[in-house]
Design an enzyme around this catalytic site. Structure first.
Site, PDB file in Angstrom:
ATOM      1  N   ASN A 174       6.125   0.011 -12.780  1.00 58.03           N
ATOM      2  CA  ASN A 174       6.275   1.131 -11.840  1.00 58.03           C
ATOM      3  C   ASN A 174       7.733   1.594 -11.839  1.00 58.03           C
ATOM      4  O   ASN A 174       8.575   1.012 -12.524  1.00 58.03           O
ATOM      5  CB  ASN A 174       5.803   0.716 -10.438  1.00 58.03           C
ATOM      6  CG  ASN A 174       6.541  -0.508  -9.952  1.00 58.03           C
ATOM      7  OD1 ASN A 174       7.747  -0.484  -9.765  1.00 58.03           O
ATOM      8  ND2 ASN A 174       5.821  -1.614  -9.768  1.00 58.03           N
TER       9      ASN A 174
ATOM     10  N   ASP B 191      -0.119  -4.604  -8.148  1.00 55.56           N
ATOM     11  CA  ASP B 191      -1.293  -5.170  -7.475  1.00 55.56           C
ATOM     12  C   ASP B 191      -2.288  -5.747  -8.480  1.00 55.56           C
ATOM     13  O   ASP B 191      -3.061  -6.641  -8.142  1.00 55.56           O
ATOM     14  CB  ASP B 191      -1.985  -4.086  -6.636  1.00 55.56           C
ATOM     15  CG  ASP B 191      -1.136  -3.724  -5.421  1.00 55.56           C
ATOM     16  OD1 ASP B 191      -0.430  -4.615  -4.920  1.00 55.56           O
ATOM     17  OD2 ASP B 191      -1.179  -2.556  -4.985  1.00 55.56           O
TER      18      ASP B 191
HETATM   19  N1  CTP Z   1       3.559  -7.256  -2.242  1.00 63.23           N
HETATM   20  C1  CTP Z   1       3.399  -8.545  -2.690  1.00 63.23           C
HETATM   21  N2  CTP Z   1       2.442  -8.828  -3.616  1.00 63.23           N
HETATM   22  C2  CTP Z   1       1.623  -7.859  -4.074  1.00 63.23           C
HETATM   23  C3  CTP Z   1       1.787  -6.528  -3.617  1.00 63.23           C
HETATM   24  C4  CTP Z   1       2.775  -6.252  -2.696  1.00 63.23           C
HETATM   25  O1  CTP Z   1       4.124  -9.431  -2.270  1.00 63.23           O
HETATM   26  N3  CTP Z   1       0.701  -8.146  -4.951  1.00 63.23           N
HETATM   27  C5  CTP Z   1       4.589  -6.989  -1.230  1.00 63.23           C
HETATM   28  C6  CTP Z   1       5.673  -6.026  -1.648  1.00 63.23           C
HETATM   29  O2  CTP Z   1       6.769  -6.721  -2.231  1.00 63.23           O
HETATM   30  C7  CTP Z   1       6.067  -5.398  -0.333  1.00 63.23           C
HETATM   31  C8  CTP Z   1       4.779  -5.416   0.466  1.00 63.23           C
HETATM   32  O3  CTP Z   1       3.954  -6.391  -0.141  1.00 63.23           O
HETATM   33  O4  CTP Z   1       7.022  -6.165   0.369  1.00 63.23           O
HETATM   34  C9  CTP Z   1       4.036  -4.115   0.540  1.00 63.23           C
HETATM   35  O5  CTP Z   1       3.882  -3.559  -0.746  1.00 63.23           O
HETATM   36  P1  CTP Z   1       3.068  -2.215  -0.953  1.00 63.23           P
HETATM   37  O6  CTP Z   1       3.036  -1.895  -2.419  1.00 63.23           O
HETATM   38  O7  CTP Z   1       3.551  -1.167  -0.014  1.00 63.23           O
HETATM   39  O8  CTP Z   1       1.640  -2.647  -0.397  1.00 63.23           O
HETATM   40  P2  CTP Z   1       0.360  -3.197  -1.065  1.00 63.23           P
HETATM   41  O9  CTP Z   1       0.017  -4.478  -0.416  1.00 63.23           O
HETATM   42  O10 CTP Z   1       0.519  -3.242  -2.558  1.00 63.23           O
HETATM   43  O11 CTP Z   1      -0.716  -2.132  -0.616  1.00 63.23           O
HETATM   44  P3  CTP Z   1      -1.021  -0.631  -1.214  1.00 63.23           P
HETATM   45  O12 CTP Z   1      -0.532  -0.638  -2.626  1.00 63.23           O
HETATM   46  O13 CTP Z   1      -2.469  -0.511  -1.080  1.00 63.23           O
HETATM   47  O14 CTP Z   1      -0.275   0.321  -0.325  1.00 63.23           O
END
Ligand code: CTP
Length: 391
Positions: free
Chosen positions: A208, A274
């Protein structure tokens, strides 16, 4: 109140140099060790003997005036807790902003890794000059504090903005920063940064746009607040603290697990993928005759959520990147992840967040509180986030 602190003062060639004598006296009176470096031009406005008497130390002017094995520009930078440059001329400001090291003062500034405060003083037209303003912006975005000059009668006969700000204001700013530099002493802060890289085959990957700059700014700020810092990052950074380079979400999780038990604050600023591909191909995937290609993805662990489940005394901070409904989504996320704080970023705005120098965030806490931090450089935002968490 300044006992045990060493303040390094750089004086450049401006009429306001005489005002620094009073400042040195005040620092000394309150227990600080004061070291003074002058540019050769500063000595046109104030004498070496005056500064020597007031600081009760040798006054440094020339490079290569070597007395010890360690070059002076390195030992002066290492010894000091803070560096103040006042008055700072347009010339010295521009040199420091662009990394010049052509005299002892600019060399020390180049080697200085702790907090630096610059108090400019110059003619109002020089102050308004685009080049000078751009250079000041560069310094600010690197976390250097600029104490803006005041409006009034200038020594050159003009009336306008350019006078050195009140020396009491400079004194207070230095004291506040020295106090700030101890706020996280005895605390271990672990920070993640950058986007994770999920390999598809030996030449391709999923990732990303995260630049890792916000996490780096947090790590730098934590270091300047006296913390023991570990930065776990997917980027190639160099810094005066422990850096663990990782690639995938799994690598990041393993590195975090190593540090977690001994940490006090953990900040997940990384953009973790993710999903990863289900079947990594050991060989480079070949193009086929099919028009479509389907890659099967499987979920990565949610590192933040897993940490929150096993946390004991640690304060765990998450970041969240949202392109719509920032506060609503963030409020749901902080509960779902179980973290103490969540720093919410609006990534739909081009002027803040991913890849750029500035940010504007809202910090949510687990009790429903919210604090907006107005747009500023990532260095300033980082410092404010840490202060908020600390308080
Ligand atoms: N995070 C994590 N592990 C993952 C995904 C995210 O530890 N697999 C952590 C990121 O480092 C951040 C927080 O979760 O501190 C939120 O990340 P974000 O990308 O906003 O959220 P997601 O949980 O990935 O949800 P979405 O993509 O659906 O918004």
């Amino acid at each position: 109140m300044l006992n045990g602190k060493t303040i390094l003062i750089g004086i450049t060639g401006g009429i306001a140099a005489y005002k620094i004598c009073e400042l040195i006296r005040k620092f000394k009176k309150n227990g600080a060790e004061v070291k003074v470096i002058c540019t050769p031009n500063a000595l046109n406005f104030v004498t070496k003997l005056t500064l020597q008497n007031l600081s009760q130390n040798e006054v440094y002017v020339q490079e290569f005036d070597v007395k010890e094995w360690k070059p002076e520009h390195i030992s002066l930078a290492d010894e000091a807790d803070i560096m103040l440059i006042a008055p700072a001329t347009a010339n010295t400001i521009s040199k420091i902003a662009n990394g010049y090291a052509d005299n002892l003062l600019t060399s020390v500034a180049c080697a200085f890794t702790k907090k630096m405060i610059i108090a400019p003083a110059m003619n109002c037209n020089m102050w308004n000059n685009r080049a000078i303003q751009e250079n000041l912006f560069k310094l600010k975005s690197r976390g250097i504090e600029i104490l803006e000059p005041e409006k009034g009668f200038l020594a050159c006969g003009y009336v306008g903005k350019g006078r050195l700000c009140d020396v009491n204001k400079i004194y207070d700013a230095v004291c506040e920063d020295l106090n700030y530099s101890q706020k996280l002493q005895g605390t271990k802060v672990v920070i993640t940064s950058g986007g994770t890289i999920e390999d598809i085959d030996p030449v391709r990957y999923i990732s990303n746009y995260s630049s890792g700059k916000m996490g780096l700014a947090l790590a730098n700020a934590a270091k300047s607040m006296g913390a023991e810092v570990v930065l776990i990052t997917t980027k190639d950074f160099e810094a005066p603290y422990k850096i663990v380079k990782v690639k995938s979400a799994f690598d990041m999780q393993n590195a975090l697990n190593e540090e977690f038990d001994t940490s006090d604050i953990v900040i997940m600023a990384a953009a973790v993928a993710d999903y990863r591909v289900k079947n990594y191909s050991e060989q480079k995937m070949k193009k086929t005759d099919d028009e479509n290609l389907t890659l099967e993805l499987v979920k990565n662990p949610d590192i933040l959520q897993d940490l929150c489940k096993k946390k004991t005394n640690q304060v765990v901070v998450g970041f969240c990147a949202e392109s719509e409904n920032l506060l609503e989504n963030a409020a749901v996320k902080i509960v779902k992840k179980g973290c103490d704080f969540l720093v919410a970023n609006d990534i739909s705005r081009k002027d803040i967040g991913f890849g750029v120098e500035d940010n504007e965030v809202v910090i949510l806490d687990k009790n429903g509180g919210a604090q907006r931090l107005e747009k500023a450089s990532k260095a300033v935002i980082a410092r404010k986030i840490l202060e908020y968490i600390h308080e």
